[in-house]
Design an enzyme around this catalytic site. Structure first.
Site, PDB file in Angstrom:
ATOM      1  N   TYR A  38      58.783  57.408  84.572  1.00 25.22           N
ATOM      2  CA  TYR A  38      58.540  56.451  83.485  1.00 25.22           C
ATOM      3  C   TYR A  38      57.048  56.245  83.286  1.00 25.22           C
ATOM      4  O   TYR A  38      56.280  56.204  84.264  1.00 25.22           O
ATOM      5  CB  TYR A  38      59.203  55.122  83.852  1.00 25.22           C
ATOM      6  CG  TYR A  38      58.958  53.972  82.919  1.00 25.22           C
ATOM      7  CD1 TYR A  38      59.600  53.899  81.684  1.00 25.22           C
ATOM      8  CD2 TYR A  38      58.106  52.924  83.272  1.00 25.22           C
ATOM      9  CE1 TYR A  38      59.394  52.816  80.838  1.00 25.22           C
ATOM     10  CE2 TYR A  38      57.905  51.838  82.439  1.00 25.22           C
ATOM     11  CZ  TYR A  38      58.553  51.798  81.212  1.00 25.22           C
ATOM     12  OH  TYR A  38      58.352  50.729  80.377  1.00 25.22           O
ATOM     13  N   ASP A  53      47.812  44.308  79.055  1.00 31.26           N
ATOM     14  CA  ASP A  53      48.909  44.822  78.231  1.00 31.26           C
ATOM     15  C   ASP A  53      49.187  43.860  77.076  1.00 31.26           C
ATOM     16  O   ASP A  53      50.161  43.111  77.082  1.00 31.26           O
ATOM     17  CB  ASP A  53      50.151  44.987  79.112  1.00 31.26           C
ATOM     18  CG  ASP A  53      51.327  45.581  78.339  1.00 31.26           C
ATOM     19  OD1 ASP A  53      51.087  46.284  77.349  1.00 31.26           O
ATOM     20  OD2 ASP A  53      52.484  45.333  78.745  1.00 31.26           O
ATOM     21  N   ASP A  80      57.322  53.934  77.414  1.00 22.16           N
ATOM     22  CA  ASP A  80      57.248  52.606  76.803  1.00 22.16           C
ATOM     23  C   ASP A  80      56.537  52.741  75.453  1.00 22.16           C
ATOM     24  O   ASP A  80      55.342  53.006  75.394  1.00 22.16           O
ATOM     25  CB  ASP A  80      56.476  51.675  77.737  1.00 22.16           C
ATOM     26  CG  ASP A  80      56.352  50.257  77.208  1.00 22.16           C
ATOM     27  OD1 ASP A  80      56.768  49.997  76.065  1.00 22.16           O
ATOM     28  OD2 ASP A  80      55.818  49.405  77.945  1.00 22.16           O
ATOM     29  N   ASP A  82      56.409  50.270  73.220  1.00 22.91           N
ATOM     30  CA  ASP A  82      56.126  48.911  72.733  1.00 22.91           C
ATOM     31  C   ASP A  82      56.992  48.580  71.524  1.00 22.91           C
ATOM     32  O   ASP A  82      58.199  48.708  71.586  1.00 22.91           O
ATOM     33  CB  ASP A  82      54.636  48.762  72.417  1.00 22.91           C
ATOM     34  CG  ASP A  82      53.773  48.680  73.673  1.00 22.91           C
ATOM     35  OD1 ASP A  82      54.337  48.371  74.737  1.00 22.91           O
ATOM     36  OD2 ASP A  82      52.569  48.940  73.601  1.00 22.91           O
ATOM     37  N   HIS A 107      61.571  53.536  74.871  1.00 24.86           N
ATOM     38  CA  HIS A 107      62.172  52.263  74.484  1.00 24.86           C
ATOM     39  C   HIS A 107      61.265  51.543  73.501  1.00 24.86           C
ATOM     40  O   HIS A 107      60.038  51.623  73.568  1.00 24.86           O
ATOM     41  CB  HIS A 107      62.512  51.383  75.698  1.00 24.86           C
ATOM     42  CG  HIS A 107      61.368  50.918  76.531  1.00 24.86           C
ATOM     43  ND1 HIS A 107      60.532  49.883  76.168  1.00 24.86           N
ATOM     44  CD2 HIS A 107      60.931  51.326  77.747  1.00 24.86           C
ATOM     45  CE1 HIS A 107      59.637  49.675  77.116  1.00 24.86           C
ATOM     46  NE2 HIS A 107      59.844  50.550  78.086  1.00 24.86           N
ATOM     47  N   GLU A 109      60.934  47.666  71.605  1.00 25.69           N
ATOM     48  CA  GLU A 109      61.352  46.293  71.889  1.00 25.69           C
ATOM     49  C   GLU A 109      61.399  45.422  70.645  1.00 25.69           C
ATOM     50  O   GLU A 109      60.876  45.784  69.585  1.00 25.69           O
ATOM     51  CB  GLU A 109      60.409  45.676  72.920  1.00 25.69           C
ATOM     52  CG  GLU A 109      58.979  45.529  72.445  1.00 25.69           C
ATOM     53  CD  GLU A 109      58.003  45.391  73.607  1.00 25.69           C
ATOM     54  OE1 GLU A 109      57.320  44.346  73.652  1.00 25.69           O
ATOM     55  OE2 GLU A 109      57.922  46.295  74.441  1.00 25.69           O
ATOM     56  N   CYS A 117      53.524  40.869  77.718  1.00 29.74           N
ATOM     57  CA  CYS A 117      54.304  41.383  78.831  1.00 29.74           C
ATOM     58  C   CYS A 117      55.655  40.684  78.855  1.00 29.74           C
ATOM     59  O   CYS A 117      55.748  39.465  78.622  1.00 29.74           O
ATOM     60  CB  CYS A 117      53.554  41.146  80.149  1.00 29.74           C
ATOM     61  SG  CYS A 117      54.559  41.428  81.628  1.00 29.74           S
ATOM     62  N   ARG A 151      65.030  47.768  73.770  1.00 29.37           N
ATOM     63  CA  ARG A 151      64.712  46.706  74.720  1.00 29.37           C
ATOM     64  C   ARG A 151      64.791  45.358  74.013  1.00 29.37           C
ATOM     65  O   ARG A 151      64.233  45.167  72.931  1.00 29.37           O
ATOM     66  CB  ARG A 151      63.301  46.900  75.280  1.00 29.37           C
ATOM     67  CG  ARG A 151      62.814  45.710  76.084  1.00 29.37           C
ATOM     68  CD  ARG A 151      61.446  45.955  76.673  1.00 29.37           C
ATOM     69  NE  ARG A 151      60.639  44.744  76.708  1.00 29.37           N
ATOM     70  CZ  ARG A 151      59.426  44.649  77.225  1.00 29.37           C
ATOM     71  NH1 ARG A 151      58.859  45.701  77.765  1.00 29.37           N
ATOM     72  NH2 ARG A 151      58.770  43.503  77.205  1.00 29.37           N
ATOM     73  N   GLU A 181      65.637  42.938  79.277  1.00 32.88           N
ATOM     74  CA  GLU A 181      64.410  42.532  79.965  1.00 32.88           C
ATOM     75  C   GLU A 181      64.481  41.115  80.503  1.00 32.88           C
ATOM     76  O   GLU A 181      65.008  40.198  79.856  1.00 32.88           O
ATOM     77  CB  GLU A 181      63.232  42.649  78.998  1.00 32.88           C
ATOM     78  CG  GLU A 181      61.877  42.214  79.545  1.00 32.88           C
ATOM     79  CD  GLU A 181      61.346  43.122  80.648  1.00 32.88           C
ATOM     80  OE1 GLU A 181      62.064  43.327  81.643  1.00 32.88           O
ATOM     81  OE2 GLU A 181      60.203  43.600  80.527  1.00 32.88           O
ATOM     82  N   ASN A 203      64.995  46.240  84.637  1.00 40.56           N
ATOM     83  CA  ASN A 203      63.586  46.382  85.006  1.00 40.56           C
ATOM     84  C   ASN A 203      63.286  45.520  86.230  1.00 40.56           C
ATOM     85  O   ASN A 203      63.194  44.301  86.125  1.00 40.56           O
ATOM     86  CB  ASN A 203      62.710  45.969  83.824  1.00 40.56           C
ATOM     87  CG  ASN A 203      61.229  46.079  84.122  1.00 40.56           C
ATOM     88  OD1 ASN A 203      60.825  46.749  85.066  1.00 40.56           O
ATOM     89  ND2 ASN A 203      60.412  45.419  83.314  1.00 40.56           N
TER      90      ASN A 203
END
Length: 290
Positions: A38, A53, A80, A82, A107, A109, A117, A151, A181, A203
């Site tokens: 990942y 992040d 990821d 985002d 993924h 989100e 985050c 996500r 998440e 996660n």
């Protein structure tokens, strides 16, 4: 669903997926026996750019790290992505570029574009309809088997029932996997996995909202993918800080060598001797022709 990722999921239940922040760490993960890896958005921001992040890295930034990892390691890589870095057209480009770079899936989100985050306070979500448009754009843009993971960060602000409702709509829009998440207890995972008919990703990031459940606990809860996004990166950072401090304080690294990977261990991971043998063979052939 991506075939490489699907095969990994069939070979290990639940599938343990570890974060790899660069090409070399991907080789270490493979050597340790993991079946999938990942690339975290925080990993790119924190370790490639020295940034928090907070949506300050771009698609191109992420793709560069993806290319380096997939060049070195043939394990399926989940990325990821985002919020997809923009509108439907940009999400389409995101999926195509990640596929071109060698990723097996990503993924996206349901946070607003100025995301946070997933284990920090102050998260804001887009509507389910807007997230569904993101997923549809992603699904429509893949040109081969590529896993689209939706996500949802809804638990913290909307509760479990609304989170499951969102998950159902995301599946209807074409999501292959649901990334739930920041769930906070094992019962939530059991309810979640019993409520959806696609694999659920958990996660287990350290120092976050989710307890560090064992593989057995996750299996019993019906979770099919367990993510450890930055475990090794955090350990590397802690170890590096200690070595730097020791060298500065003591004026030598001799008391830290037991904490270091040896040259032979490095060479074994990189198949260094194979490269040397090729060089020697080429030089020998060249001399024979002279």
């Amino acid at each position: 669903m991506n075939k490489k990722l699907l095969n990994a999921m069939k070979s290990e239940q639940p599938l343990q997926v570890v974060g790899t922040i660069n090409a070399y760490s991907s080789l270490l993960a493979k050597k340790a026996g993991f079946k999938a890896i990942y690339l975290s958005g925080a990993g790119v921001a924190n370790y490639s750019f020295g940034l928090p992040d907070l949506a300050m890295t771009t698609l191109n930034d992420v793709c560069e790290d993806v290319r380096r990892i997939t060049y070195a390691c043939d394990l399926p890589l989940i990325v990821d992505a985002d919020t997809g870095w923009g509108n439907a057209f940009m999400i389409s480009r995101t999926i195509k570029e990640l596929q071109r770079a060698g990723a097996s899936g990503c993924h996206i989100e349901d946070q607003v574009s100025s995301k946070r985050c997933g284990h920090r306070p102050g998260k804001e979500l887009v509507s389910s309809s807007e997230m569904n448009e993101r997923i549809k754009a992603a699904v429509d843009s893949r040109v081969r088997d590529f896993s689209i993971i939706a996500r949802t960060d809804a638990l913290a602000t909307e509760g479990l029932e609304a989170t499951i409702e969102r998950a159902h709509s995301y599946i209807d829009s074409g999501a292959d996997i649901i990334f739930a998440e920041a769930l906070t207890d094992i019962e939530q995972y059991k309810i979640f996995t019993n409520s959806v008919d696609v694999p659920v990703l958990a996660n287990l990031t350290e120092f976050g909202m989710t307890p560090l459940f064992s593989v057995t606990e996750m299996r019993d809860a019906g979770v099919e993918i367990i993510l450890y996004p930055l475990s090794a990166a955090r350990a590397m950072a802690k170890a590096s800080a200690g070595v730097y401090q020791e060298i500065k304080k003591q004026g030598t690294q001799k008391n830290q060598t037991h904490n270091m990977q040896t040259r032979d261990e490095l060479y074994e991971t990189l198949n260094y001797k194979n490269y040397e043998e090729k060089i020697d063979r080429i030089l020998k052939e060249k001399k024979e022709l002279e």
